[in-house]
Write a protein that holds these residues in place. Sequence first.
Motif, short mmCIF file in Angstrom:
data_model
loop_
_atom_site.label_atom_id
_atom_site.label_comp_id
_atom_site.label_asym_id
_atom_site.label_seq_id
_atom_site.Cartn_x
_atom_site.Cartn_y
_atom_site.Cartn_z
N THR B 52 7.69 3.65 1.06
CA THR B 52 7.02 2.52 0.75
C THR B 52 8.14 1.36 0.35
OG1 THR B 52 5.00 3.12 0.07
CG2 THR B 52 5.59 1.10 -0.69
N ASP B 182 2.16 0.11 6.18
CA ASP B 182 2.44 1.03 5.05
C ASP B 182 0.88 1.95 4.74
OD1 ASP B 182 3.16 2.50 2.82
OD2 ASP B 182 3.09 0.99 1.67
N GLU B 183 0.98 3.09 5.47
CA GLU B 183 -0.18 3.99 5.24
C GLU B 183 -1.57 3.06 5.41
OE1 GLU B 183 -0.45 6.29 2.13
OE2 GLU B 183 1.76 6.32 1.64
MG LIG Z 1 3.90 4.53 -0.42
#
Ligand SMILES: [Mg+2]
Lengths: 235, 264, 218
Positions: B52, B182-183
């Motif tokens: 991240t 991000d995810e």
């Molecule tokens: Mg992360």
Amino acid sequence: MDNLGTFLSVLSQGLPFTIIATVGGILLTIVLSFVAGLALLSSSKTVRVISRIYVEGLRGTSEVVQLFWIFFALPVLVGFQIVPIWAGILVLGLNHGAYGAEIVRGAVQSVPRAQVEGAIALNLTPGQRMRRVVLPQAVVEMMPPFNNLFIQLLKSTSLLSFVSINEITRQAQQVLVPRFNPQAFEIFLLLLVMYLILSLVITAIMRTLERVAAARVGRRPSARSRRQATGAGVA
Amino acid sequence: MPSLDKTVAEPMIVFDGVEKRFGDNVVLSELSFTVAPGEHVCLIGPSGSGKTTILRLLMTLEKCDGGTISVAGQSLSHMTHNGRRVPADEKHVRDVRKRIGMVFQQFNLFPNMTVRGNLIEAPTRVLGMSKDEANARATELLDLVGLGDRIDSHPTQLSGGQQQRVAIARALAMRPDVLLLDEVTSALDPELVAGVLKLLRDIGSSTDITFLCVTHEMGFARDFSDRVMMFDGGRVIEDAAPEKLFTAPEHERTQAFLHAVVDR
Amino acid sequence: MNVWDWSFAAQILPALLDGLRITLIATVLGSLIAFVLGLVLAILGRGPTPVRIVVRAIVEFIRSTPLLVQVYFLFFVLPTFGVVLPALTVGVLALGVHYATYTSEVYRAGIDAVPRGQWEATTALSLPRMRVWTGVVLPQAIPRVLPALGNYVISMFKETPLLIGIGVYDIVGQVREVGGQSFRYVEAYTLAGLLFLLLSYPASLAVRRLERRSAVPR
Ligand SMILES: [Mg+2]
Ligand SMILES: Nc1ncnc2c1ncn2[C@@H]1O[C@H](COP(=O)(O)OP(=O)(O)OP(=O)(O)O)[C@@H](O)[C@H]1O
């Protein structure tokens, strides 16, 4: 009880002053709250310090002292006397604006950081982030504490009776009590009820505004009532 | 699929000796990698390995403590002023940022605006598009993500999957060269994941956007990306084509990680 | 006439400090009433429905109306019932009652924050009602409301000057006296303001510190 009509009409003569002072004070409070509150969050240290001095200075001294200072000391310093009702509004606004600044600061800080990051990712300018994203969400949080603050301000207008502004408290204490002393109970009860009604009006307006603001951010009006927002202790 | 000349052309993203610390915690050290224009790269690795952080550095949500990051040849942290290299000012950062879009795990839609508001806000205010143009683009993008009928809804009235589709459309509305993900499916209910991933595959195959995604969906990483980078302890420990990395990982840590994720 | 005269400022300081003494006395006594009465109101506010409604209504009424008017109310109305009290006593009573409505809300929040399980445990142990309050609930509730109570003491301190309305010679009363005699208001009111700041600012810093220390996750 046959004097009730007289009481009501004498008190009503003071109502315009009470209302003007309240509304004027609230408007000035809102302006100062936002200016000083956002200044408390400024990236410039100088700006933060100046705002801090204003906030702590006005919260740390007594409102009655501030009132007398503006009425008696300030004219000596600036060389002229401000129209009393304006001076009254000035004191109410300056004092409550200092409390409001903390409300604005707290509400802005309560907006999740993720919202700011969403706005950065869309390349909005710092000003646009604040105006378009953060403030509209923060305003919802501000409503209950501002409701309290405005009621405090309404109550503070009674202090203006000390400086010869003929608002409702002065009408009761200077005009009615000397003439109808044995009926002091009825006079002051009537006066208190007038304040109660005015404060209910403020609450009704603020609740409506809160509902509008909450709907705009897609939230149900919060169940948080006036009582819960009182912790801050603005008095 | 990357054609050969893309890897030779100037890279879209360059990390050069990047270092990032949070207090004493060194999250990234001496991190270097490049991503070619149009390339799809997935970052995988254990929790806390700094994935991240890489995306946030690119989006300028964090500042790096050393090294340089550039996008399309422009440094995020420095600019050239009168022939000298000086720290970047807000205008320079905004210029570079224009090329980058990001979709967040928690969507980060603005609750004070409708879906339409979320989609036209930045195009009108940042790109200076006219309202009509921005609205037309918003409608087009919402049709693309399958939410054409929800343009006047509030984000809170949408399901998680729908919100994430709107967030993807919002990022695309800025016509980014680089899209950071991000995810994006990890906050979604399992039955909504497939739809969002399919949408991303469609976008990936129909545009030449450069993708950098962090994901725990190994199936998606495998068929979406041109390259997969395995992260651990703030460095790239394996960097290979997905077929290679998923079938015959070289590094022990990669093997262990894939084992753990697949056996879940 | 220059604007600020140091020797005049020094000359009036003793009178101001004397007034400050009255201000502090009123604050301390008023706070004591507010602490006790507020607790009573908070506990009554949890009583059977009719009691609760009446208590809530009284609290709302007092909170929504000005302290100054309540001061006048007591000052002018009590004598009509044959109760004649010194002005300072009336002032202390009004301060105490007015602030009790604030502190009752503080106590209420503190009591609400005591976990349900604690009440259930007292039932399981069949503790007598009095013991439930004094042994279990209040010892948990009061420490966490101390900062909020402290803030109200500071607020009361700053509101005390309105007692000049009924002739209590507190600090502002003294200022009016000395300022009025000499027509030198700048020194008098500025000094009065500074004295308030000097006491209330450190006090609120102390309360903030207490707040941080006793910060409990809500
Ligand atoms: Mg992360
Ligand atoms: N704002 C911050 N302040 C302090 N430490 C941080 C911050 N953000 C991240 N970290 C630390 O940096 C490290 C890397 O975090 P990062 O979020 O990049 O990991 P990740 O690989 O994305 O993990 P996950 O798979 O769990 O999302 C972690 O040790 C984390 O604790």
